[in-house]
Design an enzyme around this catalytic site. Sequence first.
Site, PDB file in Angstrom:
ATOM      1  CD  GLU A 124      30.665  35.889  53.863  1.00 52.94           C
ATOM      2  OE1 GLU A 124      31.323  36.634  53.117  1.00 52.94           O
ATOM      3  OE2 GLU A 124      31.179  34.958  54.512  1.00 52.94           O
ATOM      4  CG  ASP A 163      19.540  29.000  45.898  1.00 52.89           C
ATOM      5  OD1 ASP A 163      19.805  30.207  46.007  1.00 52.89           O
ATOM      6  OD2 ASP A 163      19.192  28.471  44.824  1.00 52.89           O
ATOM      7  CG  ASP A 207      27.888  36.677  39.483  1.00 54.81           C
ATOM      8  OD1 ASP A 207      27.901  37.682  38.748  1.00 54.81           O
ATOM      9  OD2 ASP A 207      28.044  35.523  39.055  1.00 54.81           O
ATOM     10  CE  LYS A 242      25.311  39.006  28.770  1.00 57.94           C
ATOM     11  NZ  LYS A 242      25.158  37.778  27.930  1.00 57.94           N
ATOM     12  CB  THR A 297      36.359  38.542  50.996  1.00 55.47           C
ATOM     13  OG1 THR A 297      36.599  39.328  49.826  1.00 55.47           O
ATOM     14  CG2 THR A 297      35.187  39.119  51.766  1.00 55.47           C
ATOM     15  CE1 TYR A 349      37.165  36.188  43.372  1.00 55.83           C
ATOM     16  CE2 TYR A 349      35.140  35.919  44.630  1.00 55.83           C
ATOM     17  CZ  TYR A 349      35.978  35.521  43.604  1.00 55.83           C
ATOM     18  OH  TYR A 349      35.618  34.467  42.804  1.00 55.83           O
ATOM     19  CD  GLU A 350      37.721  43.993  51.673  1.00 48.18           C
ATOM     20  OE1 GLU A 350      37.827  45.111  52.198  1.00 48.18           O
ATOM     21  OE2 GLU A 350      37.007  43.078  52.144  1.00 48.18           O
TER      22      GLU A 350
END
Length: 215
Positions: free
Chosen positions: A44, A96, A118, A122, A191, A193-194
């Site tokens: 992940e 990273d 994320d 923009k 998750t 956030y989910e």
Amino acid sequence: MRLRNKPWANDRIKAHPQYVPGQPEQLKGQWQSRFAKNQPLHIEVGSGKGQFIVEMAKAHPDINYISIEIQASALVSILDKQIEEDLPNLQILLGDGRNLTEYFAPGEISLVYLNFSDPWPKKKHAKRRLTSPYFLAQYEGILPTGGQIHFKTDNRGLFEYSLAAMSQYGMILNQVWLDLHASDFEGNIMTEYEEKFSARGQVIYRLEAAFKVGK
């Protein structure tokens, strides 16, 4: 993801090398040596606090997992969960996602998960999105022929961008969910956030895509 800075995080990570290797690039092509069994290896990219990857490792003991997180202050939350669970099929990588081909050999990874990345809304930041062509090339470089990406987000703009980016890259879209929680999809592990977003009534999008054989 905005996190409270934890200045002690790096010391805690270094104190647990059995879960978080200090020089992950030296394990390129040898990650199976970090696990109790030689099994399919899933990663992940951007694990946040780690709820998804830890629960996946618990639910699927026949698969090895690596959680990848760039922020030490987030990674310690994953580490705390792993210290409590001591799952033999979970490792954690502080690194990273732009450098995946430095950590893994071609074909070493069986599947890549991207969850609530994320969106970088923009246009000038589009290359930073985890489904941009640069990142897709990274995934292709570590997956086997026909390897897959499983992607979830609550952000419609990012989802539409990802559908287009993957199609233009030459990937095959195996399945697409425009409202995951209203579908008959089974075995979904959420998750942090989910859970938060779905509780607000926000739609969750999901896709499974594969790199074409002989592309």
